[in-house]
Design a protein around this motif. Structure first.
Motif, PDB file in Angstrom:
ATOM      1  N   ASP A  35       0.833  -1.212   0.000  1.00 13.22           N
ATOM      2  CA  ASP A  35       0.000   0.000   0.000  1.00 13.22           C
ATOM      3  C   ASP A  35       0.866   1.260   0.000  1.00 13.22           C
ATOM      4  O   ASP A  35       0.547   2.245  -0.673  1.00 13.22           O
ATOM      5  N   ALA A  36       1.951   1.236   0.763  1.00 19.69           N
ATOM      6  CA  ALA A  36       2.850   2.389   0.833  1.00 19.69           C
ATOM      7  C   ALA A  36       3.536   2.611  -0.509  1.00 19.69           C
ATOM      8  O   ALA A  36       3.661   3.751  -0.978  1.00 19.69           O
ATOM      9  N   VAL A  64       4.238   5.850  -5.501  1.00 22.12           N
ATOM     10  CA  VAL A  64       4.315   5.905  -6.967  1.00 22.12           C
ATOM     11  C   VAL A  64       3.237   6.823  -7.532  1.00 22.12           C
ATOM     12  O   VAL A  64       3.510   7.670  -8.401  1.00 22.12           O
ATOM     13  N   ILE A  65       2.015   6.695  -7.043  1.00 19.94           N
ATOM     14  CA  ILE A  65       0.904   7.514  -7.555  1.00 19.94           C
ATOM     15  C   ILE A  65       1.125   8.990  -7.242  1.00 19.94           C
ATOM     16  O   ILE A  65       0.896   9.860  -8.095  1.00 19.94           O
ATOM     17  N   THR A  66       1.572   9.288  -6.041  1.00 16.41           N
ATOM     18  CA  THR A  66       1.772  10.690  -5.645  1.00 16.41           C
ATOM     19  C   THR A  66       2.883  11.342  -6.451  1.00 16.41           C
ATOM     20  O   THR A  66       2.735  12.471  -6.939  1.00 16.41           O
ATOM     21  N   ALA A 123       4.227  12.080  -0.312  1.00 12.40           N
ATOM     22  CA  ALA A 123       3.883  10.675  -0.094  1.00 12.40           C
ATOM     23  C   ALA A 123       4.381  10.179   1.256  1.00 12.40           C
ATOM     24  O   ALA A 123       3.684   9.430   1.954  1.00 12.40           O
ATOM     25  N   LEU A 124       5.575  10.611   1.645  1.00  7.83           N
ATOM     26  CA  LEU A 124       6.135  10.184   2.927  1.00  7.83           C
ATOM     27  C   LEU A 124       5.395  10.804   4.106  1.00  7.83           C
ATOM     28  O   LEU A 124       5.564  10.368   5.240  1.00  7.83           O
ATOM     29  N   ILE A 143      -6.080  10.197  -2.628  1.00  5.67           N
ATOM     30  CA  ILE A 143      -5.516  11.223  -1.734  1.00  5.67           C
ATOM     31  C   ILE A 143      -4.183  11.708  -2.289  1.00  5.67           C
ATOM     32  O   ILE A 143      -3.873  12.906  -2.275  1.00  5.67           O
ATOM     33  N   GLY A 144      -3.394  10.784  -2.799  1.00  8.76           N
ATOM     34  CA  GLY A 144      -2.123  11.160  -3.417  1.00  8.76           C
ATOM     35  C   GLY A 144      -2.316  12.012  -4.650  1.00  8.76           C
ATOM     36  O   GLY A 144      -1.538  12.940  -4.920  1.00  8.76           O
ATOM     37  N   VAL A 145      -3.379  11.731  -5.402  1.00  5.05           N
ATOM     38  CA  VAL A 145      -3.681  12.508  -6.602  1.00  5.05           C
ATOM     39  C   VAL A 145      -4.114  13.922  -6.229  1.00  5.05           C
ATOM     40  O   VAL A 145      -3.597  14.909  -6.772  1.00  5.05           O
TER      41      VAL A 145
END
Length: 310
Positions: free
Chosen positions: A44-45, A50-52, A86-87, A97-99
């Protein structure tokens, strides 16, 4: 005439160090924290990271393409923003959420103010604060397959005991990149050895914070209490990787020390007297807003205009 010195336009002293070199070094320095976060929280992390990062890179590219501006994704600044954001996210956060955070960081905080060098606050932290306000329950949910219950700082604020060794190593709940103090310090040492950052801001920040919690934390000079606050939350990640951001930190020597003192006091106020167990993100954001004033009062005067002789 052949003996005359050639005259060229300034700058007369140039460095081989470029923005892309610096940003690439920061990316490398963040890899230990990112790698441990993936090890600690699982697939998941990795997906969220990657997405963010991809969202930040794509947002910057599309904006510059649409505005017919020079494409600057090659300087790696958007990669640094995406990785830092992301971190600062919990591994339990959904992919969107990252998007949302990545678009806000690049489009709103960075590009709409002129791009790299013009943003008035750290884009990753600006996005994190936006997400904390907009999606509080998601951003404060740290329950995952590996860990359940409150974070160590939340337990400490509630008067409960915490395992400091687990906090130093990183075997605790929290956001992806803040749990392992060891991984963060390894990356920070890498940047210090390369000369990308120095200890003026992070050193002053951490020392001021320690003095504050000793005076006002209610535990006096308790090594366990102080160590837990240093190892817990985003203090180390914020001090070494976000408070030292070239764009949003002071350029003057005295200003950097003053900036670090302000960050330490604000973080202490938020952690000790605030409703939340954390406070680093808001402290750095407020510090960013004060940077113009800090530079104004610490900028040395030119000789002949009231300045002292060298």
């Amino acid at each position: 005439m052949s003996d005359l010195m050639k005259v060229s336009s300034n700058p007369h002293i140039r460095s081989k160090v470029t923005t892309s070199n610096i940003m690439l070094a920061v990316v490398i320095a963040l890899l230990p924290a990112a790698g441990f976060g993936i090890f600690n929280f699982g697939l998941d992390a990795l997906i969220l990271i990657v997405i963010t990062v991809a969202t930040c890179v794509l947002t910057e590219y599309l904006y510059e393409k649409a505005m017919h501006k020079k494409i600057t994704i090659g300087d790696f600044s958007c990669v640094v923003t995406g990785l830092l954001l992301a971190l600062n996210l919990p591994s339990t956060a959904p992919w969107w959420i990252g998007v949302v955070g990545g678009i806000f960081a690049i489009l709103v905080v960075k590009m709409l103010f002129g791009g790299l060098g013009q943003n008035f606050m750290n884009p990753a932290l600006g996005a994190r604060c936006f997400l904390l306000i907009s999606y509080t329950s998601i951003m404060c949910n740290f329950d995952c397959d590996a860990y359940t219950g409150p974070t160590p700082l939340a337990s400490l604020k509630a008067g409960e005991s915490v395992n400091i060794l687990d906090m130093v190593v990183g075997r605790t709940a929290g956001v992806i990149g803040e749990t392992s103090m060891i991984a963060i310090v390894i990356g920070a040492c890498f940047l210090i050895l390369l000369g990308v950052i120095d200890l003026k801001i992070p050193g002053t920040y951490i020392i001021t914070f320690v003095i504050f919690i000793v005076l006002f934390g209610g535990h006096g000079l308790d090594p366990a209490f102080v160590s837990a606050h240093l190892a817990g939350g985003g203090l180390m990640l914020g001090a070494f990787f976000m408070a030292t951001d070239y764009v949003t930190s002071p350029v003057t020597k005295k200003g950097r020390y003053l900036y670090g003192v302000i960050l330490g006091i604000l973080t202490g106020i938020f952690r000790i007297f605030g409703p939340s167990a954390e406070g680093v993100s808001y402290a750095i954001i407020l510090g960013n807003l004060l940077v113009p004033l800090i530079e104004k009062i610490t900028m040395p005067k030119a000789f002949g205009k009231g300045g002292e002789r060298a």
